[in-house]
Design an enzyme around this catalytic site. Structure first.
Site, PDB file in Angstrom:
ATOM      1  CE1 TYR A   5      -3.371  -2.722   0.099  1.00  0.00           C
ATOM      2  CE2 TYR A   5      -2.765  -2.919   2.558  1.00  0.00           C
ATOM      3  CZ  TYR A   5      -3.523  -3.290   1.578  1.00  0.00           C
ATOM      4  OH  TYR A   5      -4.269  -4.236   0.836  1.00  0.00           O
ATOM      5  CG  HIS A  68      18.252   9.159  23.771  1.00  0.00           C
ATOM      6  ND1 HIS A  68      18.128   9.987  22.649  1.00  0.00           N
ATOM      7  CD2 HIS A  68      17.189  10.069  24.774  1.00  0.00           C
ATOM      8  CE1 HIS A  68      17.424  11.562  23.018  1.00  0.00           C
ATOM      9  NE2 HIS A  68      16.748  11.233  24.527  1.00  0.00           N
ATOM     10  CG  ASP A  69      15.234   8.413  18.707  1.00  0.00           C
ATOM     11  OD1 ASP A  69      15.548   9.056  19.677  1.00  0.00           O
ATOM     12  OD2 ASP A  69      14.187   8.249  17.753  1.00  0.00           O
ATOM     13  CB  THR A  93      15.328  19.428  24.981  1.00  0.00           C
ATOM     14  OG1 THR A  93      14.891  17.801  25.368  1.00  0.00           O
ATOM     15  CG2 THR A  93      13.755  19.781  24.038  1.00  0.00           C
ATOM     16  CB  THR A 140     -34.321   6.268   0.822  1.00  0.00           C
ATOM     17  OG1 THR A 140     -35.870   6.402   0.832  1.00  0.00           O
ATOM     18  CG2 THR A 140     -34.803   8.202   0.273  1.00  0.00           C
ATOM     19  CG  HIS A 141     -35.028   3.591   4.716  1.00  0.00           C
ATOM     20  ND1 HIS A 141     -34.439   4.132   6.006  1.00  0.00           N
ATOM     21  CD2 HIS A 141     -35.633   4.655   4.925  1.00  0.00           C
ATOM     22  CE1 HIS A 141     -35.138   4.643   6.358  1.00  0.00           C
ATOM     23  NE2 HIS A 141     -35.241   5.573   5.701  1.00  0.00           N
ATOM     24  CD  GLN A 212      12.089  17.911  27.289  1.00  0.00           C
ATOM     25  OE1 GLN A 212      11.808  16.337  27.281  1.00  0.00           O
ATOM     26  NE2 GLN A 212      12.134  18.126  28.078  1.00  0.00           N
ATOM     27  CB  SER A 263      -8.715 -19.669  -6.193  1.00  0.00           C
ATOM     28  OG  SER A 263      -9.887 -19.588  -5.028  1.00  0.00           O
ATOM     29  CE  LYS A 268     -17.771 -14.485  -6.996  1.00  0.00           C
ATOM     30  NZ  LYS A 268     -19.111 -13.802  -6.136  1.00  0.00           N
ATOM     31  CG  ASN A 270     -15.587 -11.194  -6.741  1.00  0.00           C
ATOM     32  OD1 ASN A 270     -16.628 -11.534  -7.626  1.00  0.00           O
ATOM     33  ND2 ASN A 270     -14.944 -12.005  -6.650  1.00  0.00           N
ATOM     34  CD  GLU A 275     -15.422  -6.942  -1.659  1.00  0.00           C
ATOM     35  OE1 GLU A 275     -15.816  -7.128  -1.434  1.00  0.00           O
ATOM     36  OE2 GLU A 275     -14.111  -7.913  -1.987  1.00  0.00           O
ATOM     37  CB  SER A 307       5.897   3.941  21.316  1.00  0.00           C
ATOM     38  OG  SER A 307       5.129   4.089  22.366  1.00  0.00           O
ATOM     39  CD  GLU A 309       3.266  11.754  18.248  1.00  0.00           C
ATOM     40  OE1 GLU A 309       2.516  12.593  18.453  1.00  0.00           O
ATOM     41  OE2 GLU A 309       4.414  11.415  18.252  1.00  0.00           O
ATOM     42  CB  ILE A 311       2.751   2.776  14.804  1.00  0.00           C
ATOM     43  CG1 ILE A 311       3.794   1.477  15.587  1.00  0.00           C
ATOM     44  CG2 ILE A 311       1.869   1.980  13.843  1.00  0.00           C
ATOM     45  CD1 ILE A 311       3.000   0.874  16.139  1.00  0.00           C
TER      46      ILE A 311
END
Length: 434
Positions: A5, A68-69, A93, A140-141, A212, A263, A268, A270, A275, A307, A309, A311
């Protein structure tokens, strides 16, 4: 984010190399500012600019020891610079580097996403105009309601996409903020000029106040905007999925010549891409929730947000970029079946004009309660096949109790679909599609 992705341009923003490049530029600009203030020698600032570089493998090696990075990064840069490295990071800092660098990456990502959304709007506008008068049933619905056009459906998405562009522009402006304010944000060992200088060079504005860290409501706003945009994309994709059902088949995702749908079942075709978008929207909303949880920190700073953030922010930027581009491709190549739209419009044998009948009866003197009861009775007879092969219009014409309130000619006029879409041009003009 997994490679599946990740598009190259957005992915490059979130590489380790780009992250360290941003950190390095912040440190170099800070040195330049300190030299302008006379805090460090101008010659030292030039040497630092000339010699400063980093090695990712070496940074990771050092971090393994020091845990410590930023210290690992500074140590590695210092190895390249030599004795003048003592002037790097003066009064600063770690969060000055981390948060300001992250802001630059988020700004870059947001600007790229804005380009994506504008391209989606262009494609939606083109296809909306293409199907401006292509009549279909409105639901509608999930139940047949009254006629609309497929162009109006796309015009609605175009309008919503423009709102999302506005939302994202605002979010990008908000997040384009940096800080070089030192421990607890008081500029205790720094002149505020350093912050102004660094931020100006990076295309950011200084935070009016920080601790900070930059406050995480900024990041939460950015991420919740992503969630809104993603939810819109899911909405568009879900509509396509519904309209691609075999028994509906009014539109269909493009299916390439050698593509396989199943498969097990060779027949098909799809809506797998729609999705996928619907599924990935859930990730954006989940990440937005995590960003909201990050707003609350202890006192002037903790690292509960950090941690998370690492990700959610890169993943969300990469995902939204992929989702917008993918949906743009779907809309661009969407297969549309006007004949099926017409066939589906006629499935209920004219019942979709029931409101027109109701309104005419009341205008001509029948009470609303009586008119509704009369129209509903005939509609249900047609719905359940109690009228044989007669359609709704024929049943109405055969009802002698209606005759005093409605002539056959008036009934015929009610069943003209053109009346239902007479204001399409007006709606298109109002959303900016001419």
């Amino acid at each position: 984010m997994i490679v599946r992705y990740t598009r190259p341009q957005m992915g490059s923003i979130w590489t380790e190399e780009n992250r360290f490049l941003k950190w390095l530029e912040i440190e170099l600009l800070a040195c330049e500012a300190q030299a302008k203030l006379g805090v460090i020698p101008k010659k030292a600032a030039k040497i630092i600019r000339q010699k400063a570089k980093f090695d990712i493998h070496r940074i990771n090696e050092i971090e393994h020891e020091v845990k410590h990075d930023v210290i690992a990064f500074l140590t590695n840069v210092g190895e390249h610079v030599g004795s003048e490295s003592r002037f790097i990071h003066l009064g600063m800092t770690s969060s000055d580097v981390l948060d300001t660098g992250l802001a630059v990456q988020m700004k870059q990502s947001g600007e790229l996403l804005l380009k994506d959304l504008r391209q989606l709007a262009v494609v939606l506008a083109r296809r909306a105009k293409e199907f401006k008068y292509t009549v279909m049933i409105g639901r509608t619905h999930g139940i047949h309601a009254e006629p609309t056009t497929f162009g109006l459906k796309l015009a609605l998405w175009f309008d919503e996409t423009n709102r999302n562009i506005d939302r994202l522009q605002y979010a990008v402006r908000r997040i384009s903020v940096g800080q070089i304010s030192g421990a607890v944000g008081t500029y205790g060992h720094l002149d505020p000029f350093v912050e102004k200088y660094v931020c100006a060079k990076l295309g950011l504005r200084p935070a009016p106040i920080s601790t900070q860290i930059l406050q995480r409501d900024l990041h939460a706003e950015f991420m919740t905007t992503f969630a809104v945009v993603g939810s819109s994309l899911e909405k568009f994709a879900t509509e396509i999925r519904h309209l691609q059902k075999t028994e509906v088949l009014e539109v269909e995702e493009y299916f390439s010549r050698r593509q396989k749908g199943s498969s097990a079942m060779p027949h098909k075709r799809n809506p797998v891409t729609c999705e996928r978008i619907a599924g990935l929207a859930r990730v954006l909303r989940g990440n937005a929730q995590a960003a909201l949880e990050n707003v609350s920190v202890w006192h002037e700073r903790d690292i509960t947000h950090s941690s998370v953030e690492r990700i959610i922010i890169p993943d969300s930027c990469i995902l939204l970029d992929y989702m917008i581009a993918t949906l743009t491709g779907i809309i661009d190549k969407l297969i549309v079946y006007p004949d099926n739209m017409k066939k589906n419009l006629e499935l209920t044998n004219g019942l979709v004009f029931s409101e027109s009948v109701l309104l005419l009866l009341t205008r001509n003197g029948m009470t609303r309660e009586q008119a509704y009861e009369t129209v509903q009775k005939h509609a249900m007879d047609v719905w359940f096949g109690k009228t044989g092969k007669k359609n709704f219009k024929e049943v109405l014409k055969a009802d002698k109790t209606i005759a005093p309130y409605m002539k056959n000619g008036e009934i015929d006029e009610l069943f003209d679909v053109k009346k239902s879409i007479k204001h399409v041009d007006y709606i298109f003009e109002r959303v900016g599609l001419k």
